[in-house]
Design an enzyme around this catalytic site. Structure first.
Site, short mmCIF file in Angstrom:
data_model
loop_
_atom_site.label_atom_id
_atom_site.label_comp_id
_atom_site.label_asym_id
_atom_site.label_seq_id
_atom_site.Cartn_x
_atom_site.Cartn_y
_atom_site.Cartn_z
N GLN A 116 56.22 29.02 -27.57
CA GLN A 116 57.31 29.97 -27.86
C GLN A 116 57.94 30.48 -26.56
O GLN A 116 59.07 30.96 -26.56
CB GLN A 116 56.74 31.13 -28.69
CG GLN A 116 57.72 32.22 -29.04
CD GLN A 116 58.92 31.71 -29.83
OE1 GLN A 116 58.81 30.76 -30.59
NE2 GLN A 116 60.07 32.33 -29.63
N VAL A 154 51.38 33.04 -23.78
CA VAL A 154 50.22 33.64 -23.11
C VAL A 154 50.71 34.39 -21.88
O VAL A 154 51.56 33.88 -21.13
CB VAL A 154 49.20 32.55 -22.71
CG1 VAL A 154 48.02 33.16 -21.96
CG2 VAL A 154 48.71 31.81 -23.95
N HIS A 211 49.38 26.56 -21.11
CA HIS A 211 49.26 25.15 -21.51
C HIS A 211 47.93 24.92 -22.22
O HIS A 211 47.87 24.19 -23.22
CB HIS A 211 49.29 24.24 -20.27
CG HIS A 211 50.57 24.29 -19.48
ND1 HIS A 211 50.61 24.75 -18.18
CD2 HIS A 211 51.84 23.92 -19.78
CE1 HIS A 211 51.86 24.67 -17.72
NE2 HIS A 211 52.62 24.17 -18.67
P1 AMP Z 1 56.15 23.30 -18.99
O1 AMP Z 1 55.00 22.63 -18.30
O2 AMP Z 1 56.60 24.56 -18.34
O3 AMP Z 1 57.26 22.34 -19.32
O4 AMP Z 1 55.59 23.77 -20.39
C1 AMP Z 1 54.95 22.88 -21.26
C2 AMP Z 1 54.72 23.56 -22.59
O5 AMP Z 1 53.91 24.72 -22.39
C3 AMP Z 1 56.02 24.03 -23.26
O6 AMP Z 1 55.93 23.81 -24.66
C4 AMP Z 1 56.03 25.50 -22.93
O7 AMP Z 1 56.75 26.26 -23.87
C5 AMP Z 1 54.57 25.83 -22.97
N1 AMP Z 1 54.28 27.04 -22.18
C6 AMP Z 1 54.71 27.31 -20.91
N2 AMP Z 1 54.30 28.55 -20.54
C7 AMP Z 1 53.61 29.05 -21.59
C8 AMP Z 1 52.94 30.30 -21.84
N3 AMP Z 1 52.91 31.26 -20.91
N4 AMP Z 1 52.35 30.49 -23.04
C9 AMP Z 1 52.38 29.51 -23.99
N5 AMP Z 1 52.98 28.31 -23.81
C10 AMP Z 1 53.59 28.10 -22.64
#
Ligand code: AMP
Length: 284
Positions: free
Chosen positions: A149, A177, A38
């Site tokens: 992604q 990441v 994030h």
């Molecule tokens: P979430 O809180 O899981 O809904 O994720 C919020 C945003 O963070 C979304 O756009 C996800 O694709 C991105 N995200 C989640 N995990 C990762 C990661 N490991 N690396 C990069 N972006 C991420």
């Protein structure tokens, strides 16, 4: 210092004055329990905008009835520190009842993409995502939106929605990441037992194996999928939900990799009650 806003109208007023002052607004929508993935999105947003709004909202509409909405991890005070340290100017963290009051009736549905891959395993998920993202865009009025992604299909769905609904918003997709051992960072990793955590890198390892096979010239998808599947089952207690090789733009599943410039290899694997997803784009 970061400003934390919970009220919808207050966020809209703040966004409007930023726009009037000529500021470029970037939004990073999240469900909180922030990790380095994030934070990388927040840093990316900072490069594309003057002011970054990180939204933190565990959206009930994108969870199925048997899913983990109730137990999804939440920690707003630590999230505020982390988001602020990465350059967030505003955190928008509404309560569920202000996003979906009793009289709430509207949903955003995206044809086709909603019912394949993740959508097949999680009926209603992308409708929930599209609906909440629409609302968050209308509330924070951004010029640029940053997504990861890591959620490859979500990125495709959002791109389609922005185009179809004529949103004048730049979409930036930031790379996944990972931990040192390859496991993609996820708030859900906190559910894993020590043993499951040890095994979880098989997702990334199987994606690397698939990429290697494509590079070696293997073109029949089922051969690659079977090998990934064997790899995962031989090395872990993970139960495979799906493994897919698809066109990265249309998400159309491919029986053979022919003529595509870019394929999306994606998978979902369950470790006990924890469902992990990962993906890799392979340029052919
Ligand atoms: P979430 O809180 O899981 O809904 O994720 C919020 C945003 O963070 C979304 O756009 C996800 O694709 C991105 N995200 C989640 N995990 C990762 C990661 N490991 N690396 C990069 N972006 C991420």
């Amino acid at each position: 210092m970061v400003a934390i806003i919970q009220d919808v109208s207050e966020m809209q007023r703040a966004a409007e004055s930023l726009r009037t002052a000529g500021k470029r607004i970037g939004i990073v929508p999240t469900m909180g329990y922030l990790h380095e993935g994030h934070l990388s999105l927040i840093r990316t947003a900072k490069h594309h905008a003057d002011v970054v709004v990180t939204t933190i909202f565990v959206n009930p509409k994108q969870f199925g009835p048997a899913e983990d909405y109730e137990r999804y991890p939440r920690d707003l005070s630590n999230d505020s520190l982390l988001a602020s340290s990465a350059g967030t100017d505003y955190i928008f963290a509404p309560e569920s009842k202000s996003m979906y009051p009793n009289e709430y009736l509207t949903d955003v549905h995206i044809e086709r993409y909603s019912s394949i891959l993740e959508g097949r395993s999680r009926p209603g998920h992308f409708q929930g995502v599209a609906t909440v993202v629409t609302k968050l865009l209308n509330i924070t009025k951004p010029h640029v939106a940053v997504f990861g992604q890591k959620d490859a299909q979500q990125a495709v769905v959002i791109r389609q929605m922005l185009r179809d609904l004529n949103y004048d918003i730049e979409l930036v997709i930031a790379p996944t990441v990972r931990e040192a051992d390859g496991l993609a960072l996820s708030s859900r990793n906190s559910y894993l037992s020590t043993e499951e955590r040890k095994q979880a890198p098989v997702l990334f390892q199987s994606l690397n194996l698939a990429e290697q096979r494509v590079r070696e010239g293997v073109r029949v998808s089922v051969r690659i999928i079977n090998e990934m599947s064997e790899f995962i089952t031989n090395r872990s207690a993970g139960v495979i939900d799906y493994i897919s090789i698809a066109d990265s733009n249309t998400l159309e599943e491919l029986s053979a990799i022919e003529g595509q410039r870019s394929v999306l290899i994606s998978l979902a694997v369950r470790f006990g009650a924890t469902r992990l997803i990962d993906n890799q784009i392979v340029k052919v």
